[in-house]
Write an enzyme that holds these catalytic residues in place. Structure first.
Site, PDB file in Angstrom:
ATOM      1  N   GLU A 211       0.846  -1.186   0.000  1.00 26.27           N
ATOM      2  CA  GLU A 211       0.000   0.000   0.000  1.00 26.27           C
ATOM      3  C   GLU A 211       0.881   1.235   0.000  1.00 26.27           C
ATOM      4  O   GLU A 211       2.099   1.156   0.177  1.00 26.27           O
ATOM      5  CB  GLU A 211      -0.939  -0.004   1.204  1.00 26.27           C
ATOM      6  CG  GLU A 211      -0.245   0.008   2.542  1.00 26.27           C
ATOM      7  CD  GLU A 211      -1.195  -0.182   3.718  1.00 26.27           C
ATOM      8  OE1 GLU A 211      -2.352  -0.578   3.498  1.00 26.27           O
ATOM      9  OE2 GLU A 211      -0.770   0.061   4.851  1.00 26.27           O
ATOM     10  N   HIS A 249      -3.946   2.690   7.458  1.00 22.31           N
ATOM     11  CA  HIS A 249      -2.853   2.323   8.342  1.00 22.31           C
ATOM     12  C   HIS A 249      -1.979   3.529   8.651  1.00 22.31           C
ATOM     13  O   HIS A 249      -1.863   4.455   7.853  1.00 22.31           O
ATOM     14  CB  HIS A 249      -1.993   1.225   7.708  1.00 22.31           C
ATOM     15  CG  HIS A 249      -2.664  -0.101   7.677  1.00 22.31           C
ATOM     16  ND1 HIS A 249      -2.501  -0.982   6.638  1.00 22.31           N
ATOM     17  CD2 HIS A 249      -3.500  -0.711   8.545  1.00 22.31           C
ATOM     18  CE1 HIS A 249      -3.199  -2.082   6.871  1.00 22.31           C
ATOM     19  NE2 HIS A 249      -3.812  -1.938   8.017  1.00 22.31           N
TER      20      HIS A 249
END
Length: 294
Positions: A211, A249
């Site tokens: 990511e 995150h």
């Protein structure tokens, strides 16, 4: 064969008597995991009934290991106590500590991952779903009924994308699926898992999910180019993420051109990795790559 977790793994659950620990211990047992005990100093000596199995509670990780031969700990304790829990597990000589807890201060994570590494304990996480070797053992919160045993290895920063790729490729199946977590500091990296899958004779192909944010995927690309001979297929979450905003995150933040999905995709493709633009496209690339191997 598998990486890190097998049917022979004996699992302790630190925080088993809490709400999340109870729920997921029950799920792990249902998946066939050999959960041999929980750890809670205030409830040592008791047993907890999970359907048809009574699991003992020990006062420490060292006691649990001595009584049961446990070699894995799954950590379900509040953020303020994770550093102490992992340090205790490392001091006891546990081989693998899987830290599910999120919201841990970064300086705590730096401290306990460094300490554990020095003591010979592998940490997976924190802020991760754990890992599963389908049909053998499940350490964490990954759903055990969405895929089967097979020959695909999976390493992912994202829990939900781990589940999606497992489901998309359920007809092929997986050797081991590892959710490494998306915090800025983690105990086990893409590279660690790539090295393990490269050596695992029952893994034929690896799926790498990354990511935006940081440079972990670029470093993984360099490692793949130099050390991995098995085919790797990738997916990077965050192509539409706005610049400068944390997405999901704590580690998923982009500054300028650093850490963008496009840059990560370019680095992986330069290393010979086929990268999908969506999870479904990524699954199709895996199937195509497997067809080429036949």
């Amino acid at each position: 064969m598998a990486i890190y977790l097998t049917q022979d793994s004996k699992v302790l659950v630190q925080g088993m008597t809490g709400g999340e620990g109870m729920k997921h211990t029950r799920r792990m047992l249902a998946a066939g995991t050999d959960v041999v005990g929980g750890v809670n100093p205030r409830k040592a000596g008791r047993t907890v009934d999970f359907d048809d199995r009574a699991v003992p509670v020990f006062g420490s990780v060292a006691e649990g290991m001595a009584e049961t031969g446990a070699d894995v700990s799954v950590v379900f304790v509040p953020p303020a106590f994770v550093k102490t829990a992992v340090t205790e597990a490392a001091d006891a000589g546990i081989g693998l500590a899987v830290v599910i807890t999120e919201g841990i201060p970064v300086h705590d994570t730096v401290a306990f991952t460094t300490y554990a590494r020095r003591e010979g304990t592998r940490v997976i996480g924190p802020n991760c779903p754990g890992l599963i070797t389908p049909g053998q053992s499940n350490a964490g919160i990954i759903p055990a009924d969405i895929t089967k045993q097979g020959r695909i290895g999976l390493v992912s920063k994202s829990g939900t994308l781990t589940y999606q790729l497992m489901f998309e490729l359920r007809d092929i199946g997986f050797s081991t699926c590892v959710g490494i977590g998306g915090d800025p500091v983690i105990g086990t990296t893409h590279i660690d898992c790539l090295a393990a899958f490269q050596e695992d004779p029952d893994t034929d192909i690896v799926v790498l999910i990354g990511e935006i944010g940081g440079d972990a995927e670029e470093r993984a690309a360099a490692y793949i180019r130099d050390h991995v001979t098995k085919p790797v297929v990738g997916y990077i979450a965050g192509f539409t993420a706005p610049e400068g905003r944390t997405m999901g995150h704590a580690g998923a933040i982009v500054s300028g051109s650093s850490g963008t999905a496009a840059a990560k995709k370019q680095a992986l493709e330069a290393a010979g990795v086929r990268v999908g633009n969506t999870p479904t496209e990524t699954a199709r690339l895996v199937l195509a790559r497997l067809d080429e191997q036949r």
